[in-house]
Design a protein around this motif. Structure first.
Motif, PDB file in Angstrom:
ATOM      1  N   SER A  57       0.820  -1.215   0.000  1.00 44.05           N
ATOM      2  CA  SER A  57       0.000   0.000   0.000  1.00 44.05           C
ATOM      3  C   SER A  57       0.851   1.260   0.000  1.00 44.05           C
ATOM      4  O   SER A  57       0.340   2.347  -0.258  1.00 44.05           O
ATOM      5  CB  SER A  57      -0.951   0.009   1.192  1.00 44.05           C
ATOM      6  N   LEU A  58       2.140   1.145   0.300  1.00 37.73           N
ATOM      7  CA  LEU A  58       3.034   2.293   0.332  1.00 37.73           C
ATOM      8  C   LEU A  58       3.894   2.404  -0.921  1.00 37.73           C
ATOM      9  O   LEU A  58       4.638   3.364  -1.073  1.00 37.73           O
ATOM     10  CB  LEU A  58       3.948   2.213   1.556  1.00 37.73           C
ATOM     11  N   GLN A  59       3.817   1.439  -1.798  1.00 36.11           N
ATOM     12  CA  GLN A  59       4.664   1.433  -2.979  1.00 36.11           C
ATOM     13  C   GLN A  59       4.248   2.522  -3.960  1.00 36.11           C
ATOM     14  O   GLN A  59       3.087   2.658  -4.290  1.00 36.11           O
ATOM     15  CB  GLN A  59       4.621   0.076  -3.672  1.00 36.11           C
ATOM     16  N   THR A  60       5.217   3.309  -4.363  1.00 38.35           N
ATOM     17  CA  THR A  60       5.042   4.292  -5.411  1.00 38.35           C
ATOM     18  C   THR A  60       6.127   3.990  -6.445  1.00 38.35           C
ATOM     19  O   THR A  60       7.115   3.322  -6.128  1.00 38.35           O
ATOM     20  CB  THR A  60       5.194   5.728  -4.878  1.00 38.35           C
ATOM     21  N   PRO A  61       5.974   4.483  -7.664  1.00 38.66           N
ATOM     22  CA  PRO A  61       6.996   4.199  -8.676  1.00 38.66           C
ATOM     23  C   PRO A  61       8.389   4.694  -8.289  1.00 38.66           C
ATOM     24  O   PRO A  61       9.383   4.150  -8.747  1.00 38.66           O
ATOM     25  CB  PRO A  61       6.488   4.949  -9.917  1.00 38.66           C
ATOM     26  N   GLU A  62       8.456   5.703  -7.437  1.00 43.29           N
ATOM     27  CA  GLU A  62       9.745   6.279  -7.056  1.00 43.29           C
ATOM     28  C   GLU A  62      10.387   5.602  -5.847  1.00 43.29           C
ATOM     29  O   GLU A  62      11.535   5.860  -5.531  1.00 43.29           O
ATOM     30  CB  GLU A  62       9.579   7.777  -6.737  1.00 43.29           C
ATOM     31  N   LEU A  63       9.644   4.742  -5.137  1.00 46.21           N
ATOM     32  CA  LEU A  63      10.160   4.110  -3.920  1.00 46.21           C
ATOM     33  C   LEU A  63      11.248   3.092  -4.260  1.00 46.21           C
ATOM     34  O   LEU A  63      11.023   2.155  -5.020  1.00 46.21           O
ATOM     35  CB  LEU A  63       9.030   3.422  -3.153  1.00 46.21           C
ATOM     36  N   GLU A  64      12.427   3.296  -3.707  1.00 42.16           N
ATOM     37  CA  GLU A  64      13.548   2.381  -3.922  1.00 42.16           C
ATOM     38  C   GLU A  64      13.543   1.268  -2.882  1.00 42.16           C
ATOM     39  O   GLU A  64      13.610   0.094  -3.212  1.00 42.16           O
ATOM     40  CB  GLU A  64      14.866   3.153  -3.850  1.00 42.16           C
ATOM     41  N   GLN A  65      13.469   1.651  -1.596  1.00 46.14           N
ATOM     42  CA  GLN A  65      13.405   0.658  -0.530  1.00 46.14           C
ATOM     43  C   GLN A  65      12.788   1.252   0.721  1.00 46.14           C
ATOM     44  O   GLN A  65      12.750   2.460   0.901  1.00 46.14           O
ATOM     45  CB  GLN A  65      14.775   0.067  -0.220  1.00 46.14           C
ATOM     46  N   LEU A  66      12.313   0.351   1.559  1.00 48.56           N
ATOM     47  CA  LEU A  66      11.701   0.720   2.829  1.00 48.56           C
ATOM     48  C   LEU A  66      12.351  -0.159   3.886  1.00 48.56           C
ATOM     49  O   LEU A  66      12.393  -1.382   3.740  1.00 48.56           O
ATOM     50  CB  LEU A  66      10.199   0.464   2.758  1.00 48.56           C
ATOM     51  N   VAL A  67      12.910   0.475   4.932  1.00 49.61           N
ATOM     52  CA  VAL A  67      13.586  -0.285   5.981  1.00 49.61           C
ATOM     53  C   VAL A  67      13.071   0.128   7.351  1.00 49.61           C
ATOM     54  O   VAL A  67      12.632   1.262   7.549  1.00 49.61           O
ATOM     55  CB  VAL A  67      15.126  -0.105   5.929  1.00 49.61           C
TER      56      VAL A  67
END
Length: 82
Positions: A57-67
């Protein structure tokens, strides 16, 4: 509250994600990316959330990674497919 760091392929993506976090009621700040995480655009979003919803639900085309920021480093929650 848990602290997360999101990195991006573009500065615009970081700004847009920060607004998304604020809309959800999370504290979120734009900051320089820790070098141990990425060097893509140089801007990350550090935000706090009690429980992170599905990473999808947080993914956007610009998101590289989430930690997730842990006492002993970082735990990867999401990484964009290359």
């Amino acid at each position: 509250m848990r602290q997360y760091i999101a990195t991006f392929f573009s500065h615009f993506g970081a700004v847009r994600f920060q607004h998304l976090c604020v809309e959800r009621g999370w504290q979120a700040q734009l900051r320089p990316v820790p070098r141990s995480l990425s060097s893509s655009c140089g801007t990350c979003v550090v935000f706090q959330a009690a429980a992170l919803e599905a990473a999808e639900s947080l993914q956007t085309p610009e998101l590289e990674q989430l930690v997730l920021q842990c006492d002993n480093g970082y735990e990867v929650v999401y990484t964009a497919a290359e």
